[in-house]
Design a protein around this motif. Structure first.
Motif, mmCIF file in Angstrom:
data_model
loop_
_atom_site.group_PDB
_atom_site.id
_atom_site.type_symbol
_atom_site.label_atom_id
_atom_site.label_comp_id
_atom_site.label_asym_id
_atom_site.label_seq_id
_atom_site.Cartn_x
_atom_site.Cartn_y
_atom_site.Cartn_z
ATOM 1 N N ALA A 1 -7.566 -1.309 -0.268
ATOM 2 C CA ALA A 1 -7.830 -0.402 -1.392
ATOM 3 C C ALA A 1 -8.189 0.993 -0.884
ATOM 4 O O ALA A 1 -7.740 2.001 -1.441
ATOM 5 C CB ALA A 1 -8.938 -0.959 -2.264
ATOM 6 N N ALA A 2 -8.958 1.060 0.195
ATOM 7 C CA ALA A 2 -9.318 2.364 0.771
ATOM 8 C C ALA A 2 -8.067 3.058 1.322
ATOM 9 O O ALA A 2 -7.891 4.263 1.141
ATOM 10 C CB ALA A 2 -10.355 2.190 1.874
ATOM 11 N N ASP B 1 -8.175 12.401 7.887
ATOM 12 C CA ASP B 1 -8.475 11.531 6.750
ATOM 13 C C ASP B 1 -7.791 10.181 6.872
ATOM 14 O O ASP B 1 -8.169 9.233 6.200
ATOM 15 C CB ASP B 1 -8.027 12.200 5.447
ATOM 16 C CG ASP B 1 -8.862 13.415 5.101
ATOM 17 O OD1 ASP B 1 -10.021 13.484 5.572
ATOM 18 O OD2 ASP B 1 -8.362 14.279 4.374
ATOM 19 N N ARG B 2 -6.741 10.115 7.677
ATOM 20 C CA ARG B 2 -5.958 8.893 7.835
ATOM 21 C C ARG B 2 -5.827 8.547 9.320
ATOM 22 O O ARG B 2 -4.798 8.803 9.933
ATOM 23 C CB ARG B 2 -4.578 9.090 7.234
ATOM 24 C CG ARG B 2 -4.582 9.436 5.795
ATOM 25 C CD ARG B 2 -3.187 9.692 5.311
ATOM 26 N NE ARG B 2 -3.246 10.364 4.024
ATOM 27 C CZ ARG B 2 -2.257 11.064 3.531
ATOM 28 N NH1 ARG B 2 -1.143 11.192 4.194
ATOM 29 N NH2 ARG B 2 -2.381 11.633 2.359
ATOM 30 N N VAL C 1 0.879 -1.170 0.000
ATOM 31 C CA VAL C 1 0.000 0.000 0.000
ATOM 32 C C VAL C 1 0.920 1.225 0.000
ATOM 33 O O VAL C 1 1.880 1.291 0.765
ATOM 34 C CB VAL C 1 -0.983 -0.003 1.202
ATOM 35 C CG1 VAL C 1 -0.265 0.061 2.522
ATOM 36 C CG2 VAL C 1 -1.983 1.121 1.084
ATOM 37 N N GLY C 2 0.671 2.130 -0.900
ATOM 38 C CA GLY C 2 1.505 3.319 -0.973
ATOM 39 C C GLY C 2 2.959 3.032 -1.269
ATOM 40 O O GLY C 2 3.843 3.749 -0.812
ATOM 41 N N GLU D 1 -5.042 2.689 0.218
ATOM 42 C CA GLU D 1 -4.268 3.132 -0.963
ATOM 43 C C GLU D 1 -4.827 4.469 -1.469
ATOM 44 O O GLU D 1 -4.066 5.392 -1.790
ATOM 45 C CB GLU D 1 -4.339 2.070 -2.059
ATOM 46 C CG GLU D 1 -3.517 2.384 -3.283
ATOM 47 C CD GLU D 1 -2.030 2.277 -3.050
ATOM 48 O OE1 GLU D 1 -1.293 3.167 -3.521
ATOM 49 O OE2 GLU D 1 -1.584 1.305 -2.386
ATOM 50 N N ARG D 2 -6.138 4.584 -1.529
ATOM 51 C CA ARG D 2 -6.754 5.860 -1.970
ATOM 52 C C ARG D 2 -6.418 6.994 -1.025
ATOM 53 O O ARG D 2 -6.138 8.108 -1.443
ATOM 54 C CB ARG D 2 -8.276 5.698 -2.104
ATOM 55 C CG ARG D 2 -8.708 4.879 -3.312
ATOM 56 C CD ARG D 2 -10.203 4.940 -3.531
ATOM 57 N NE ARG D 2 -10.999 4.462 -2.418
ATOM 58 C CZ ARG D 2 -11.305 3.182 -2.184
ATOM 59 N NH1 ARG D 2 -10.899 2.253 -3.018
ATOM 60 N NH2 ARG D 2 -12.052 2.850 -1.156
ATOM 61 N N LEU D 3 -6.443 6.718 0.301
ATOM 62 C CA LEU D 3 -6.172 7.759 1.283
ATOM 63 C C LEU D 3 -4.701 8.184 1.283
ATOM 64 O O LEU D 3 -4.392 9.330 1.598
ATOM 65 C CB LEU D 3 -6.566 7.274 2.668
ATOM 66 C CG LEU D 3 -8.058 7.124 2.912
ATOM 67 C CD1 LEU D 3 -8.327 6.451 4.248
ATOM 68 C CD2 LEU D 3 -8.737 8.486 2.872
ATOM 69 N N CYS E 1 -6.135 -2.771 8.135
ATOM 70 C CA CYS E 1 -6.540 -3.340 6.850
ATOM 71 C C CYS E 1 -6.880 -4.812 7.037
ATOM 72 O O CYS E 1 -6.028 -5.682 6.869
ATOM 73 C CB CYS E 1 -5.413 -3.171 5.826
ATOM 74 S SG CYS E 1 -5.058 -1.455 5.433
ATOM 75 N N ASP F 1 -10.715 -4.727 0.586
ATOM 76 C CA ASP F 1 -11.390 -3.428 0.453
ATOM 77 C C ASP F 1 -10.757 -2.389 1.372
ATOM 78 O O ASP F 1 -10.584 -1.232 0.986
ATOM 79 C CB ASP F 1 -12.880 -3.553 0.744
ATOM 80 C CG ASP F 1 -13.642 -4.281 -0.360
ATOM 81 O OD1 ASP F 1 -13.108 -4.394 -1.491
ATOM 82 O OD2 ASP F 1 -14.771 -4.742 -0.089
ATOM 83 N N ASP F 2 -10.407 -2.788 2.601
ATOM 84 C CA ASP F 2 -9.721 -1.879 3.530
ATOM 85 C C ASP F 2 -8.383 -1.437 2.940
ATOM 86 O O ASP F 2 -7.995 -0.272 3.043
ATOM 87 C CB ASP F 2 -9.453 -2.558 4.875
ATOM 88 C CG ASP F 2 -10.711 -2.892 5.652
ATOM 89 O OD1 ASP F 2 -11.779 -2.301 5.374
ATOM 90 O OD2 ASP F 2 -10.622 -3.751 6.560
#
Length: 189
Positions: A183-184, A169-170, A30-31, A186-188, A176, A180-181
């Protein structure tokens, strides 16, 4: 006066079965980094980094131990990790907290002074038992006397200081548990 950040070891729980996730959750990216790397970075001030779980070629220099039985849950994992702790304080973290930062760990350590420990609480005030710090001797004594399998059953009676940090926001406590967690997260990021 701030807590001396060199006076703790970190125990990262990176085993488990990750049934809801469906794969090696701590190794998931992630990231641009694995979840395990994010957790290790949050504990970057540790004298020693202890990873409980299967060996991974991610964190050179970390002490890697395995819980017994493998995948047996957080209490056996804590037992295995605690066996390697040398410092008088330890930080206990799940390996799936991509938004936890060194400043959060420092705050936990600072808030715990004079107590058995401190634990992060989420936006609803619920304890996040896999994001806390503990006086090593107190935790060893509690674990020696504990026969159960619940981390809350072990740590709750120690009456840790609840530590809330701004969600933003984070949120630091965001974990995770599912794809889905992830992916969320990664978006954040």
């Amino acid at each position: 006066m701030a807590f001396d950040p060199v006076a703790y070891d970190a125990v990262l729980l990176a085993g488990g079965r990750a049934r809801r996730f469906g794969g090696d959750k701590p190794a998931a990216p992630v990231g641009g980094r694995t979840l395990l790397e994010w957790a290790a970075d949050a504990a970057s001030g540790a004298s020693q980094l202890i990873v409980v779980g299967p060996p991974r070629d991610v964190l050179p220099g970390a002490v890697v131990v395995r819980e017994d039985p493998p995948g047996g849950g957080p209490v056996p994992a804590l037992r295995a990790g605690l066996g390697q702790v040398r410092a008088s304080w330890l930080v206990l973290l799940a390996a799936d907290l991509p938004f936890l930062r060194p400043a959060h760990v420092a705050r936990l350590l600072d808030e715990a002074r004079g107590r058995a420990g401190a634990v992060l609480v989420d936006g609803d005030g619920r304890e996040q038992w896999l994001a806390g710090c503990w006086r090593t001797a107190t935790l060893r004594d509690a674990l020696d006397a504990y026969q159960g399998s619940s981390l809350r059953g072990l740590l709750g009676p120690l009456e840790p200081v609840p530590v809330a940090v701004p969600d933003g926001d984070r949120p630091a406590w965001y974990d995770c548990d599912t794809r889905d967690d992830l992916a969320a997260a990664e978006r954040l990021l």
